[in-house]
Design a protein around this motif. Structure first.
Motif, PDB file in Angstrom:
ATOM      1  N   SER A 133       0.835  -1.197   0.000  1.00 46.66           N
ATOM      2  CA  SER A 133       0.000   0.000   0.000  1.00 46.66           C
ATOM      3  C   SER A 133       0.874   1.252   0.000  1.00 46.66           C
ATOM      4  N   ASN A 134       0.373   2.300  -0.629  1.00 50.91           N
ATOM      5  CA  ASN A 134       1.040   3.605  -0.731  1.00 50.91           C
ATOM      6  C   ASN A 134       2.217   3.621  -1.701  1.00 50.91           C
ATOM      7  N   LEU A 135       2.469   2.531  -2.396  1.00 47.68           N
ATOM      8  CA  LEU A 135       3.423   2.574  -3.499  1.00 47.68           C
ATOM      9  C   LEU A 135       2.704   3.041  -4.762  1.00 47.68           C
ATOM     10  N   GLY A 136       3.442   3.708  -5.654  1.00 49.96           N
ATOM     11  CA  GLY A 136       2.870   4.121  -6.928  1.00 49.96           C
ATOM     12  C   GLY A 136       2.684   2.929  -7.848  1.00 49.96           C
ATOM     13  N   ALA A 137       1.938   3.118  -8.940  1.00 46.67           N
ATOM     14  CA  ALA A 137       1.633   2.029  -9.864  1.00 46.67           C
ATOM     15  C   ALA A 137       2.897   1.403 -10.444  1.00 46.67           C
ATOM     16  N   LYS A 138       3.853   2.248 -10.883  1.00 50.66           N
ATOM     17  CA  LYS A 138       5.097   1.717 -11.448  1.00 50.66           C
ATOM     18  C   LYS A 138       5.917   0.991 -10.384  1.00 50.66           C
ATOM     19  N   GLU A 139       5.893   1.523  -9.176  1.00 46.46           N
ATOM     20  CA  GLU A 139       6.658   0.911  -8.088  1.00 46.46           C
ATOM     21  C   GLU A 139       6.103  -0.466  -7.731  1.00 46.46           C
ATOM     22  N   ILE A 140       4.775  -0.569  -7.666  1.00 47.19           N
ATOM     23  CA  ILE A 140       4.155  -1.867  -7.374  1.00 47.19           C
ATOM     24  C   ILE A 140       4.485  -2.865  -8.468  1.00 47.19           C
ATOM     25  N   ASN A 141       4.438  -2.403  -9.712  1.00 44.65           N
ATOM     26  CA  ASN A 141       4.710  -3.310 -10.830  1.00 44.65           C
ATOM     27  C   ASN A 141       6.143  -3.823 -10.792  1.00 44.65           C
ATOM     28  N   ILE A 142       7.108  -2.932 -10.560  1.00 44.58           N
ATOM     29  CA  ILE A 142       8.510  -3.358 -10.523  1.00 44.58           C
ATOM     30  C   ILE A 142       8.741  -4.328  -9.372  1.00 44.58           C
ATOM     31  N   PHE A 143       8.215  -3.987  -8.197  1.00 47.79           N
ATOM     32  CA  PHE A 143       8.408  -4.866  -7.050  1.00 47.79           C
ATOM     33  C   PHE A 143       7.784  -6.241  -7.307  1.00 47.79           C
ATOM     34  N   SER A 144       6.525  -6.267  -7.726  1.00 46.47           N
ATOM     35  CA  SER A 144       5.818  -7.535  -7.945  1.00 46.47           C
ATOM     36  C   SER A 144       6.466  -8.353  -9.051  1.00 46.47           C
ATOM     37  N   SER A 145       6.916  -7.672 -10.081  1.00 50.13           N
ATOM     38  CA  SER A 145       7.549  -8.379 -11.200  1.00 50.13           C
ATOM     39  C   SER A 145       8.841  -9.045 -10.765  1.00 50.13           C
ATOM     40  N   TYR A 146       9.657  -8.324  -9.998  1.00 50.48           N
ATOM     41  CA  TYR A 146      10.931  -8.919  -9.589  1.00 50.48           C
ATOM     42  C   TYR A 146      10.724 -10.055  -8.589  1.00 50.48           C
ATOM     43  N   VAL A 147       9.846  -9.858  -7.612  1.00 51.44           N
ATOM     44  CA  VAL A 147       9.597 -10.927  -6.635  1.00 51.44           C
ATOM     45  C   VAL A 147       9.045 -12.169  -7.334  1.00 51.44           C
ATOM     46  N   SER A 148       8.115 -11.975  -8.275  1.00 53.19           N
ATOM     47  CA  SER A 148       7.562 -13.112  -9.018  1.00 53.19           C
ATOM     48  C   SER A 148       8.651 -13.813  -9.812  1.00 53.19           C
ATOM     49  N   TYR A 149       9.524 -13.019 -10.455  1.00 55.38           N
ATOM     50  CA  TYR A 149      10.627 -13.604 -11.218  1.00 55.38           C
ATOM     51  C   TYR A 149      11.581 -14.364 -10.305  1.00 55.38           C
ATOM     52  N   LEU A 150      11.886 -13.781  -9.139  1.00 54.52           N
ATOM     53  CA  LEU A 150      12.796 -14.418  -8.193  1.00 54.52           C
ATOM     54  C   LEU A 150      12.236 -15.759  -7.734  1.00 54.52           C
ATOM     55  N   TYR A 151      10.970 -15.788  -7.378  1.00 55.56           N
ATOM     56  CA  TYR A 151      10.344 -17.041  -6.942  1.00 55.56           C
ATOM     57  C   TYR A 151      10.320 -18.059  -8.075  1.00 55.56           C
ATOM     58  N   TYR A 152      10.028 -17.594  -9.275  1.00 55.54           N
ATOM     59  CA  TYR A 152       9.991 -18.499 -10.431  1.00 55.54           C
ATOM     60  C   TYR A 152      11.345 -19.158 -10.650  1.00 55.54           C
TER      61      TYR A 152
END
Length: 705
Positions: A459-478
């Motif tokens: 919460s309180n992250l911007g749209a681009k910030e949420i996308n970058i964070f979620s994308s990297y964490v998803s990639y890391l887990y993958y």
């Protein structure tokens, strides 16, 4: 229904219907639904009774044969030619009654009403029925005060086929616009395309409790879904206020949290949860606290809660920390794609420059770098030459060749575009604290193998910030999941409000490839249409677990397509009540046969709990706010107990590192959270007790000279 035989006979008026001609001549087949008109015409104190029973087909055909013989005899009588032609027409009409497989019914139709004023209305009812059904044969009436009885017999012999009887007895056409809404509500019926579950399907209390089956007659039928399929990915979708989050919470609580709480420390399926809105993550953590209040032993070493924006103890996630089993090229390509993906205006040269910068920093075997060093690599030639001098020339010839031949021109044209991309990390205090730390706090392999619960409050992250964070964490887990054994302990990556996360390029790959490694994906979104086409297609083609709450008019067709438009109509999904959900989910019978089920349930409402374990009234906003604050405080305490650095100390470390004040950390395996935090040795020129940058430090550029 109140039978009017209970009234005194002298007050009653009624009649039976009979067919005018005893020959088996046809009546009109059902084409127009007159049920609504009859309901309007019937007097208040009146009854209409229709009884029918099977009539022997053999007897009916004998009557038809007699009529045909009469016709043949008439052909010998020239003077009866006109009558003969009419008889032939009647035989032809009788034949039409059996153009398809028909059943013959011996039928009785009776009316009874009380009061003189009802008499005329009953005649109207008769006229409506007669007008609708009269054909080669006709209906007539006969007065009978006992035409409606509680224990009737069939006194009149009207022979009707099933198609003809349907004029009076048929399932109501609920989709008809002519049927009033109030009438529809009075008729018990299943929703179109949604049947009732058989008694032996999804009835095992040891499975996961989902809710109560929605059925017009069967009440309180609880539905339990088999947990094995939660690990095969799932989607929850519904518009605001539909109960989507309640469905998601129920699935995760039943499939993951409840077994974890009851595990007594033994490995259970784990969860990593990304929540752009905070409330769902807080709710999960609140439930764990409540379980502890009630006496459960919680293995807190397996629970992690990270507040990403303005958190007191920011988590460290270094994009340039090497990932086990992933080449420098593959990791550089992925990180570049993650960053480039948030920019609508693509800049090919800037993207190429960024990719080579990231690859260069990753290739350094001696020093751990961060994404914040990219501008310095471009601007500071001395820094760049020093770094390139540490690279293995034979292994990284392409890098050295790029910096020698192409980089200068790329920097001239695209350095500004490149820095605009890195500004996402350097100008946001939250992003800088997360991605500017040299350490990686995420121990993904351990989380997966040991069944940890990891909550990311985005919460309180911007749209681009949420996308970058979620994308990297998803990639890391993958990537980490690929290093696991086939059939490893299940770990679910769940993303709430996925429409706010944006396009995460790795999610389709997780769905298509990761299940065999014990890694699955759960997505909750307002609109399926907001997901990328590739992700939607993968969700439809690779997995079959859909939980659909109320949809808007534009989204109902997309959702219905995923369940099966031959079974569920879009209009149904638009009219669902809060917490009603249409489910498409498999079931395995004891004999091993798997069958896809489609049904509708209503999930129970969610509760939050006060520190003493009592339910917090959702209507009391102040109480809910205090419960959330208490829960967040307890979550923050986890990071404090694990001796994560405060945001102030993280800011100082990043500042010192980027300005060369603190020696750069040599690469080493990521340490476990349970290990003590090692103090960073300060250079002799900087007093250890100093906590603020000196004036000389402040005057230096953040990225060097």
């Amino acid at each position: 229904m109140r039978f009017l035989s209970e009234e005194r006979e002298e007050k009653r008026f009624g009649f039976h219907l009979r067919q005018a001609k005893q020959k088996p001549l046809p009546f009109k087949k059902f084409t127009v639904d007159i049920a609504t008109l009859l309901a309007e015409q019937l007097p208040k104190d009146a009854s209409l009774q229709v009884m029918f029973e099977n009539y022997p087909l053999k007897t009916f055909r004998q009557a038809m044969n007699e009529t045909e013989k009469d016709t043949q005899r008439m052909t010998e009588q020239v003077e009866a030619k006109e009558k003969m032609n009419r008889q032939k027409e009647l035989v032809r009409d009788m034949g039409k009654r059996f153009e398809s497989d028909e059943v013959i019914y011996r039928t009785s139709i009776g009316f009874v009403a009380t009061g003189k004023e009802s008499k005329a209305k009953l005649f109207d009812v008769f006229n409506t029925i007669a007008t609708t059904m009269n054909d080669s044969n006709r209906l007539k009436r006969r007065r009978n005060k006992r035409a409606v009885q509680l224990y009737p017999r069939v006194p009149e012999k009207i022979l009707l086929t099933g198609s003809e009887l349907a004029n009076l007895v048929h399932l109501p056409q609920l989709a008809s616009d002519k049927l009033p809404e109030e009438t529809k509500k009075m008729i018990p019926h299943n929703v179109s395309g949604i049947g009732s579950l058989p008694n032996n399907v999804m009835n095992n209390p040891t499975d996961l409790a989902l809710g109560v089956m929605q059925h017009p007659v069967i009440k309180d039928r609880k539905v339990f879904i088999q947990g094995m399929f939660i690990g095969e990915h799932f989607v929850v979708t519904g518009n605001t206020g539909s109960g989507k989050s309640t469905v998601l919470n129920t699935l995760i609580n039943e499939g993951f949290l409840a077994p974890f709480i009851a595990s007594d420390g033994k490995p259970t399926p784990g969860l990593t949860f990304i929540d752009p809105a905070r409330d769902t993550a807080i709710t999960f953590f609140n439930w764990i606290l409540r379980a502890e209040t009630l006496g459960a032993t919680i293995p807190w070493e397996k629970v992690h809660y990270f507040k990403l924006a303005h958190g007191k103890y920011p988590i460290g996630i270094n994009l340039l920390g090497r990932i086990e089993g992933v080449t420098v090229d593959a990791q550089a390509d992925a990180i570049s794609e993650i960053i480039e993906n948030v920019f609508e205006n693509k800049a090919e040269v800037a993207a190429r420059l960024l990719r080579f910068c990231i690859k260069t920093l990753l290739a350094d075997e001696e020093v751990v770098h961060t994404i914040l060093e990219v501008p310095r690599l471009v601007d500071d030639e001395d820094y760049r030459e020093e770094l390139l001098g540490r690279l293995n020339a034979a292994e990284y010839y392409d890098l050295l060749n790029y910096w020698e031949n192409d980089a200068e021109e790329n920097i001239k044209t695209s350095a500004t575009a490149l820095k605009n991309r890195i500004d996402l990390f350097s100008t946001s205090s939250s992003m800088k604290r997360i991605f500017g730390q040299q350490e990686n706090h995420l121990e993904v392999k351990r989380y997966m193998e040991e069944g940890h619960f990891v909550f990311f409050d985005a919460s309180n992250l911007g749209a681009k910030e949420i996308n970058i964070f979620s994308s990297y964490v998803s990639y890391l887990y993958y990537r980490i999941s690929e290093t696991r054994n086939i059939g490893a302990n299940l770990h679910l990556l769940a993303i709430d409000e996925a429409h706010r996360v944006g396009d995460v390029f790795i999610l389709p790959k997780i769905i298509a490839e990761s299940r065999k490694f014990g890694f699955s994906l759960g997505i909750s979104t307002q609109r399926l249409a907001q997901l990328s086409k590739e992700l939607r297609d993968t969700l439809t083609e690779v997995q079959n677990n859909f939980f659909v709450c109320r949809q808007g008019s534009k989204d109902s067709k997309v959702a219905a397509d995923n369940i099966g438009t031959d079974l569920v109509k879009p209009i149904l999904l638009e009219k669902l009540e809060k917490r009603e959900v249409v489910v498409k989910y498999p079931f395995v019978y004891p004999n091993g046969v798997e069958e896809q089920q489609r049904f509708m349930v209503k999930v129970p409402p969610l509760d939050k709990y006060q520190p003493d374990g009592r339910v917090a009234d959702f209507g009391n906003k102040e109480l809910i706010a205090s419960v959330d604050a208490w829960t967040a405080e307890r979550a923050e305490k986890l990071s404090e107990d694990r001796e994560y650095l405060t945001s102030e100390k993280v800011d100082k470390e990043i500042y010192h590192y980027l300005n060369g004040i603190v020696p750069k950390t040599k690469k080493s395996p990521v340490k476990r959270e349970t290990e003590p935090e090692l103090p960073i040795k300060q250079p002799e020129s900087i007093p250890k007790e100093s906590t603020e940058p000196t004036e000389e430090e402040k005057s230096r550029s953040l990225f060097g000279a």
